[in-house]
Scaffold this motif. Structure first.
Motif, PDB file in Angstrom:
ATOM      1  N   GLY A 142      58.579 -42.141   6.684  1.00 32.76           N
ATOM      2  CA  GLY A 142      57.495 -42.622   6.272  1.00 32.76           C
ATOM      3  C   GLY A 142      57.379 -42.367   4.697  1.00 32.76           C
ATOM      4  N   HIS A 143      58.283 -41.767   4.087  1.00 38.04           N
ATOM      5  CA  HIS A 143      58.102 -41.437   2.658  1.00 38.04           C
ATOM      6  C   HIS A 143      59.070 -42.135   1.865  1.00 38.04           C
ATOM      7  N   ILE A 144      59.845 -43.303   2.327  1.00 41.11           N
ATOM      8  CA  ILE A 144      60.645 -44.118   1.563  1.00 41.11           C
ATOM      9  C   ILE A 144      60.209 -45.421   2.081  1.00 41.11           C
ATOM     10  N   LEU A 145      59.440 -46.291   1.236  1.00 43.82           N
ATOM     11  CA  LEU A 145      59.129 -47.524   1.640  1.00 43.82           C
ATOM     12  C   LEU A 145      59.420 -48.500   0.932  1.00 43.82           C
ATOM     13  N   LEU A 146      59.520 -49.831   1.347  1.00 43.97           N
ATOM     14  CA  LEU A 146      59.992 -50.968   0.782  1.00 43.97           C
ATOM     15  C   LEU A 146      58.926 -51.456  -0.127  1.00 43.97           C
ATOM     16  N   ALA A 147      59.340 -51.660  -1.594  1.00 44.06           N
ATOM     17  CA  ALA A 147      58.114 -51.892  -2.505  1.00 44.06           C
ATOM     18  C   ALA A 147      58.862 -53.094  -3.235  1.00 44.06           C
ATOM     19  N   ASP A 148      57.775 -54.041  -3.913  1.00 41.33           N
ATOM     20  CA  ASP A 148      57.882 -55.325  -4.761  1.00 41.33           C
ATOM     21  C   ASP A 148      58.257 -54.434  -6.176  1.00 41.33           C
ATOM     22  N   CYS A 149      59.769 -55.077  -6.514  1.00 39.95           N
ATOM     23  CA  CYS A 149      60.186 -54.443  -7.703  1.00 39.95           C
ATOM     24  C   CYS A 149      59.363 -54.629  -8.752  1.00 39.95           C
ATOM     25  N   ALA A 150      58.604 -55.565  -8.872  1.00 41.88           N
ATOM     26  CA  ALA A 150      57.697 -56.109 -10.033  1.00 41.88           C
ATOM     27  C   ALA A 150      56.326 -55.121 -10.231  1.00 41.88           C
ATOM     28  N   ASP A 151      55.998 -54.493  -9.244  1.00 43.04           N
ATOM     29  CA  ASP A 151      54.883 -53.521  -8.907  1.00 43.04           C
ATOM     30  C   ASP A 151      54.752 -52.512  -9.924  1.00 43.04           C
ATOM     31  N   ALA A 152      55.814 -51.977  -9.983  1.00 44.90           N
ATOM     32  CA  ALA A 152      55.659 -50.394 -10.793  1.00 44.90           C
ATOM     33  C   ALA A 152      57.086 -49.819 -11.220  1.00 44.90           C
ATOM     34  N   THR A 153      56.712 -48.920 -11.867  1.00 44.39           N
ATOM     35  CA  THR A 153      58.126 -47.976 -12.266  1.00 44.39           C
ATOM     36  C   THR A 153      57.934 -47.071 -11.292  1.00 44.39           C
ATOM     37  N   GLY A 154      59.202 -46.186 -11.218  1.00 50.23           N
ATOM     38  CA  GLY A 154      59.489 -45.190 -10.716  1.00 50.23           C
ATOM     39  C   GLY A 154      59.932 -45.579  -9.160  1.00 50.23           C
ATOM     40  N   LEU A 155      60.587 -46.533  -9.144  1.00 52.45           N
ATOM     41  CA  LEU A 155      61.157 -46.880  -7.797  1.00 52.45           C
ATOM     42  C   LEU A 155      62.707 -46.457  -7.691  1.00 52.45           C
ATOM     43  N   ILE A 156      63.429 -46.740  -6.466  1.00 56.64           N
ATOM     44  CA  ILE A 156      64.453 -46.745  -6.441  1.00 56.64           C
ATOM     45  C   ILE A 156      64.758 -48.163  -6.210  1.00 56.64           C
ATOM     46  N   GLN A 157      65.700 -48.636  -7.060  1.00 59.31           N
ATOM     47  CA  GLN A 157      66.404 -49.812  -7.306  1.00 59.31           C
ATOM     48  C   GLN A 157      67.790 -50.165  -6.508  1.00 59.31           C
ATOM     49  N   ILE A 158      67.786 -51.090  -5.854  1.00 64.28           N
ATOM     50  CA  ILE A 158      69.180 -51.280  -5.085  1.00 64.28           C
ATOM     51  C   ILE A 158      69.904 -52.673  -5.405  1.00 64.28           C
ATOM     52  N   ILE A 159      71.173 -52.719  -6.038  1.00 58.81           N
ATOM     53  CA  ILE A 159      71.706 -54.347  -6.063  1.00 58.81           C
ATOM     54  C   ILE A 159      72.660 -54.326  -5.168  1.00 58.81           C
ATOM     55  N   ARG A 190      75.423 -57.379  -3.642  1.00 60.00           N
ATOM     56  CA  ARG A 190      76.026 -58.846  -4.123  1.00 60.00           C
ATOM     57  C   ARG A 190      75.269 -59.684  -2.858  1.00 60.00           C
ATOM     58  N   ASN A 191      74.875 -60.907  -3.524  1.00 53.29           N
ATOM     59  CA  ASN A 191      74.374 -61.830  -2.753  1.00 53.29           C
ATOM     60  C   ASN A 191      72.873 -61.640  -2.461  1.00 53.29           C
ATOM     61  N   LYS A 192      72.267 -60.759  -3.109  1.00 51.25           N
ATOM     62  CA  LYS A 192      71.107 -60.196  -2.712  1.00 51.25           C
ATOM     63  C   LYS A 192      70.206 -60.154  -4.036  1.00 51.25           C
ATOM     64  N   SER A 193      68.928 -60.363  -4.276  1.00 50.24           N
ATOM     65  CA  SER A 193      68.134 -59.997  -5.435  1.00 50.24           C
ATOM     66  C   SER A 193      67.869 -58.567  -5.222  1.00 50.24           C
ATOM     67  N   LYS A 194      67.440 -57.966  -6.192  1.00 48.27           N
ATOM     68  CA  LYS A 194      67.197 -56.426  -6.470  1.00 48.27           C
ATOM     69  C   LYS A 194      66.147 -56.005  -5.360  1.00 48.27           C
ATOM     70  N   VAL A 195      66.498 -54.983  -4.606  1.00 47.67           N
ATOM     71  CA  VAL A 195      65.687 -54.362  -3.452  1.00 47.67           C
ATOM     72  C   VAL A 195      65.216 -53.021  -3.824  1.00 47.67           C
ATOM     73  N   CYS A 196      63.723 -52.773  -3.939  1.00 54.37           N
ATOM     74  CA  CYS A 196      63.325 -51.503  -4.474  1.00 54.37           C
ATOM     75  C   CYS A 196      62.416 -50.703  -3.470  1.00 54.37           C
ATOM     76  N   PHE A 197      62.344 -49.378  -3.540  1.00 55.32           N
ATOM     77  CA  PHE A 197      61.705 -48.560  -2.333  1.00 55.32           C
ATOM     78  C   PHE A 197      61.040 -47.590  -3.238  1.00 55.32           C
ATOM     79  N   ARG A 198      59.755 -47.329  -2.764  1.00 54.70           N
ATOM     80  CA  ARG A 198      58.622 -46.352  -3.382  1.00 54.70           C
ATOM     81  C   ARG A 198      58.849 -44.851  -2.556  1.00 54.70           C
ATOM     82  N   VAL A 199      59.209 -43.900  -3.165  1.00 50.95           N
ATOM     83  CA  VAL A 199      59.185 -42.612  -2.498  1.00 50.95           C
ATOM     84  C   VAL A 199      57.803 -41.970  -2.666  1.00 50.95           C
ATOM     85  N   THR A 200      57.493 -41.203  -1.653  1.00 42.57           N
ATOM     86  CA  THR A 200      56.314 -40.249  -1.745  1.00 42.57           C
ATOM     87  C   THR A 200      56.333 -39.145  -1.038  1.00 42.57           C
ATOM     88  N   GLY A 201      55.684 -38.163  -1.238  1.00 43.67           N
ATOM     89  CA  GLY A 201      55.812 -36.942  -0.737  1.00 43.67           C
ATOM     90  C   GLY A 201      56.924 -36.007  -1.456  1.00 43.67           C
TER      91      GLY A 201
END
Length: 170
Positions: A75-92, A94-105
């Motif tokens: 529950g401490h690594i959550l899928l996030a909208d990449c446009a929402d904020a800074t401080g996200l883990i960003q994953i690229i 092939r064949n997908k747009s960027k995927v981002c995760f918010r880390v808490t705790g």
């Protein structure tokens, strides 16, 4: 003496409340929760218990919408909208747009599957990811706040890797 009678009254009220609760829950009833799971009241002399499987909420919907398999986590690594904020883990991948995760705790864990991942940008947390290629499992340390080549871009043979775990700590 006043203190003793106040304690006796409090204990009597607590006992009455407990008896009322037991009477109300002693029947067998079932209800559906928000996610469609059936919840059943405990019967008999022992109370029921909850079992947490740490499954990712709405994983089926995310798979259908985004093509990302989110399995389980703490529950401490959550899928996030990449446009929402800074401080996200960003994953690229092939064949997908960027995927981002918010880390808490202070730490986090997420088991997932994203195929063909080749770059990950860390955040302020120390992060490690596990990836698979065929039957081989590889671990990559992710640099803080910069892009790290992983998977095929970090593999001398350029093989396509699947991201299967993210672990973070402060």
């Amino acid at each position: 003496m006043k203190a003793r009678s106040a304690i006796v009254r409090t204990l009597g009220a607590a006992s009455a409340g407990a008896l009322a609760w037991l009477a109300a829950t002693s029947g067998t009833s079932a209800a559906s929760s928000q996610d469609g799971a059936t919840v059943q009241a405990a019967t008999g002399d022992t109370p029921g218990y909850a079992v947490e499987d740490f499954g990712y909420p709405e994983a089926d919907k995310i798979l259908a919408d985004k093509g990302i398999t989110l399995k389980r986590g703490d529950g401490h690594i959550l899928l996030a909208d990449c446009a929402d904020a800074t401080g996200l883990i960003q994953i690229i991948a092939r064949n997908k747009s960027k995927v981002c995760f918010r880390v808490t705790g202070d730490s986090g864990y997420l088991a997932l599957e994203i195929p063909a991942v080749h770059s990950i940008r860390g955040n302020d947390y120390a992060a490690r990811v596990d990836m698979t290629v065929g039957s081989e499992r590889k671990t990559f340390d992710i640099s803080k706040n910069i892009w790290t080549p992983v998977g095929e871009s970090g593999d001398p043979q350029g093989r396509e890797h699947t991201l299967v775990e993210i672990r973070t700590s402060k």
